[in-house]
Design a protein around this motif. Sequence first.
Motif, PDB file in Angstrom:
ATOM      1  N   PRO A 141       0.825  -1.212   0.000  1.00 24.82           N
ATOM      2  CA  PRO A 141       0.000   0.000   0.000  1.00 24.82           C
ATOM      3  C   PRO A 141       0.858   1.260   0.000  1.00 24.82           C
ATOM      4  CG  PRO A 141       0.091  -0.922   2.200  1.00 24.82           C
ATOM      5  CD  PRO A 141       0.809  -1.897   1.309  1.00 24.82           C
ATOM      6  N   ALA A 142       0.302   2.309  -0.571  1.00 23.19           N
ATOM      7  CA  ALA A 142       1.034   3.573  -0.641  1.00 23.19           C
ATOM      8  C   ALA A 142       1.008   4.309   0.695  1.00 23.19           C
ATOM      9  CB  ALA A 142       0.428   4.457  -1.732  1.00 23.19           C
ATOM     10  N   THR A 143       0.068   3.944   1.571  1.00 29.73           N
ATOM     11  CA  THR A 143      -0.120   4.686   2.819  1.00 29.73           C
ATOM     12  C   THR A 143      -0.123   3.741   4.001  1.00 29.73           C
ATOM     13  OG1 THR A 143      -1.488   6.268   1.617  1.00 29.73           O
ATOM     14  CG2 THR A 143      -1.617   6.308   4.023  1.00 29.73           C
ATOM     15  N   ARG A 144       0.460   4.204   5.100  1.00 28.54           N
ATOM     16  CA  ARG A 144       0.382   3.487   6.368  1.00 28.54           C
ATOM     17  C   ARG A 144      -0.161   4.434   7.431  1.00 28.54           C
ATOM     18  NH1 ARG A 144       3.562  -1.249   7.263  1.00 28.54           N
ATOM     19  NH2 ARG A 144       4.584  -1.963   5.347  1.00 28.54           N
ATOM     20  N   ALA A 162      -7.886   2.617  -3.368  1.00 29.97           N
ATOM     21  CA  ALA A 162      -8.490   2.005  -4.554  1.00 29.97           C
ATOM     22  C   ALA A 162      -7.431   1.671  -5.598  1.00 29.97           C
ATOM     23  CB  ALA A 162      -9.542   2.944  -5.142  1.00 29.97           C
ATOM     24  N   GLN A 163      -6.426   2.532  -5.747  1.00 24.62           N
ATOM     25  CA  GLN A 163      -5.358   2.272  -6.712  1.00 24.62           C
ATOM     26  C   GLN A 163      -4.520   1.073  -6.277  1.00 24.62           C
ATOM     27  OE1 GLN A 163      -3.140   5.745  -7.961  1.00 24.62           O
ATOM     28  NE2 GLN A 163      -1.282   4.545  -8.277  1.00 24.62           N
ATOM     29  N   ASP A 164      -4.231   0.971  -4.978  1.00 26.65           N
ATOM     30  CA  ASP A 164      -3.501  -0.191  -4.477  1.00 26.65           C
ATOM     31  C   ASP A 164      -4.266  -1.476  -4.758  1.00 26.65           C
ATOM     32  OD1 ASP A 164      -1.556   1.506  -3.374  1.00 26.65           O
ATOM     33  OD2 ASP A 164      -2.677   1.688  -1.496  1.00 26.65           O
ATOM     34  N   ILE A 165      -5.569  -1.433  -4.498  1.00 22.41           N
ATOM     35  CA  ILE A 165      -6.406  -2.627  -4.679  1.00 22.41           C
ATOM     36  C   ILE A 165      -6.493  -3.001  -6.149  1.00 22.41           C
ATOM     37  CG2 ILE A 165      -8.730  -3.552  -4.372  1.00 22.41           C
ATOM     38  CD1 ILE A 165      -8.947  -1.734  -1.880  1.00 22.41           C
ATOM     39  N   ALA A 166      -6.536  -1.999  -7.024  1.00 21.73           N
ATOM     40  CA  ALA A 166      -6.583  -2.288  -8.465  1.00 21.73           C
ATOM     41  C   ALA A 166      -5.333  -3.056  -8.894  1.00 21.73           C
ATOM     42  CB  ALA A 166      -6.710  -0.990  -9.253  1.00 21.73           C
ATOM     43  N   ARG A 167      -4.172  -2.684  -8.357  1.00 14.00           N
ATOM     44  CA  ARG A 167      -2.954  -3.421  -8.670  1.00 14.00           C
ATOM     45  C   ARG A 167      -3.064  -4.871  -8.208  1.00 14.00           C
ATOM     46  NH1 ARG A 167      -0.262   1.138  -6.200  1.00 14.00           N
ATOM     47  NH2 ARG A 167       0.572   2.600  -7.745  1.00 14.00           N
TER      48      ARG A 167
END
Length: 348
Positions: free
Chosen positions: A48-51, A61-66
């Motif tokens: 994920p891009a964020t913690r 949503a972008q992380d999940i799309a990947r």
Amino acid sequence: MDPVPPHPPQDHAPELPAAALSTGAVARRLGVSPTTLRSWERRYAIGPATREDGRHRRWTAQDIARLELMCRLTAQGVPPSEAARAAVGAAPGGDAVPESAAVPETTAAPGGPNALPLGEVRPECRGLARAAVRLDAPAVEQLLESAVVEHGLVTAWEEIIAPTLHAVGRKWASAGERYVEVEHLLSWHVSCALRRVRPAAAQLGSSPVLLACAPGEQHTLPMEALAAVLGERGLPVRMFGAALPAEALHEAVRRTGPRAAVLWSQSRSTADRALVRSVTAIEWGLRGARGHSALLLAGPGWGAGSPDPRTERLFGLRSGLAVIENALLSADHAEPATRAGPATGTRA
């Protein structure tokens, strides 16, 4: 509707998007285990891009799309390392997915053109379907265990497990010989999950509930689910599994003297009405104190009604359990002469 909050000052961290999900929620949505997501993050930098507070993962949503793309690719046999590179490259601003890793139009991954026909179901159901299509056995096992622990056996069966099994069956029926491996893997792990349910201490001396599939009937999972939930409630069960021959069913009833017997039929070809009449006529117990078993018919093979006035139909695990408990209660309040145990000295 709440007003839009003001933009935070530039020297403060931005607020997390409303759609950011935890690792557990993403795992249930995609049908993978949280351990798998962490492994992908560690090995392939597809995290994920964020913690949150620098510790807890929050997937946008972008992380999940990947991750969804990676799941589709690995379901087609693309090695995880190559699938991860393709998924990262396909992100907005990244390179296009290499042709060697492109998902074929015939993909069976959920969400693709040949997705399992699930309809409106719980997110856990979709996650389980995705894991089954990928043949991801560890994820299937973990998702089934989580469903039973979090929702209870009855809800897990009716709202998560059974809809997924039905969807796989419909897909198999409409796609020739494809998806058989998906059904077999899912069925095996469902059966294992049901057998791991720990039964409560059964009442000593009480007559059992007999469970069996009609002669020629190979579909046992609904009876396995019923056996598990009856055992969980401390009710003694005798489970005879698939395709019990007629004579063996007669002997089982005579020898065990069950308060109730449940006979499953998946299709009309195995719904033997003559067998129903013969089983309802069975008497067991000592001479002068003979008893009868309540015969309960389960499964779509029997149709909507009961083929014999001395029987009762079961529809669904929850409602069927209530019918069985009522039958047992009626047997417990019957006259002593009709509650005598099975005859002794019968042949093995």
